[in-house]
Design a protein around this motif. Structure first.
Motif, PDB file in Angstrom:
ATOM      1  N   ARG A  56      -0.225   1.243   5.759  1.00 24.94           N
ATOM      2  CA  ARG A  56      -0.619   2.609   5.412  1.00 24.94           C
ATOM      3  C   ARG A  56      -0.066   3.543   6.486  1.00 24.94           C
ATOM      4  O   ARG A  56       0.225   3.114   7.603  1.00 24.94           O
ATOM      5  CB  ARG A  56      -2.128   2.730   5.303  1.00 24.94           C
ATOM      6  N   ASP A  90       4.094  -0.123  -6.116  1.00 26.11           N
ATOM      7  CA  ASP A  90       3.282   0.866  -6.815  1.00 26.11           C
ATOM      8  C   ASP A  90       3.451   2.223  -6.123  1.00 26.11           C
ATOM      9  O   ASP A  90       4.220   2.345  -5.166  1.00 26.11           O
ATOM     10  CB  ASP A  90       1.817   0.431  -6.911  1.00 26.11           C
ATOM     11  N   GLN A  92       1.668   3.793  -4.093  1.00 25.99           N
ATOM     12  CA  GLN A  92       1.245   3.814  -2.697  1.00 25.99           C
ATOM     13  C   GLN A  92       2.159   2.986  -1.796  1.00 25.99           C
ATOM     14  O   GLN A  92       1.936   2.880  -0.600  1.00 25.99           O
ATOM     15  CB  GLN A  92      -0.192   3.285  -2.559  1.00 25.99           C
ATOM     16  N   ASN A  94       2.650  -0.311  -2.155  1.00 23.55           N
ATOM     17  CA  ASN A  94       2.239  -1.710  -2.107  1.00 23.55           C
ATOM     18  C   ASN A  94       3.146  -2.537  -3.014  1.00 23.55           C
ATOM     19  O   ASN A  94       3.484  -2.107  -4.113  1.00 23.55           O
ATOM     20  CB  ASN A  94       0.783  -1.867  -2.566  1.00 23.55           C
TER      21      ASN A  94
END
Length: 101
Positions: A56, A90, A92, A94
């Motif tokens: 992240r 995806d 984000q 990931n």
């Protein structure tokens, strides 16, 4: 740190030369892929059969935590080496699908 002396272009010069040649053949992909050392993960005892990294963004840093997989990946799939490329992500970032080699 001992890890810094155990990996890198000075230690693995032929490998990095070959990777450089690949990026020269495919210049449009050099900002899409990277070669990374897993030396720190090895020092931490990360077991890629049963764990994977989840990253992240926090300000100007990328933070990666290692979490347990839903299902372990048998070593026969990775041939004992946690080498893999993410094929699909995806929104984000990931990884949804891995290619193991």
């Amino acid at each position: 740190m001992a890890t810094e002396r155990a990996v890198g272009s000075a230690v693995d010069a032929a490998f990095f030369e070959a990777v450089g040649e690949v990026f020269m053949r495919y210049p449009d992909l050099k900002t899409k892929y990277a070669v990374v050392s897993l030396a720190l993960e090895a020092e931490m005892g990360i077991d890629f059969e049963r764990q994977h990294g989840v990253s992240r963004v926090e300000g100007d840093r990328i933070v990666t935590e290692f979490v347990d997989r839903d299902r372990p990946i048998p070593r026969s799939v990775t041939a004992g080496i946690p080498a893999r490329i993410c094929l699909e992500e995806d929104a984000q970032g990931n990884c949804l699908e891995w290619w193991y080699y």
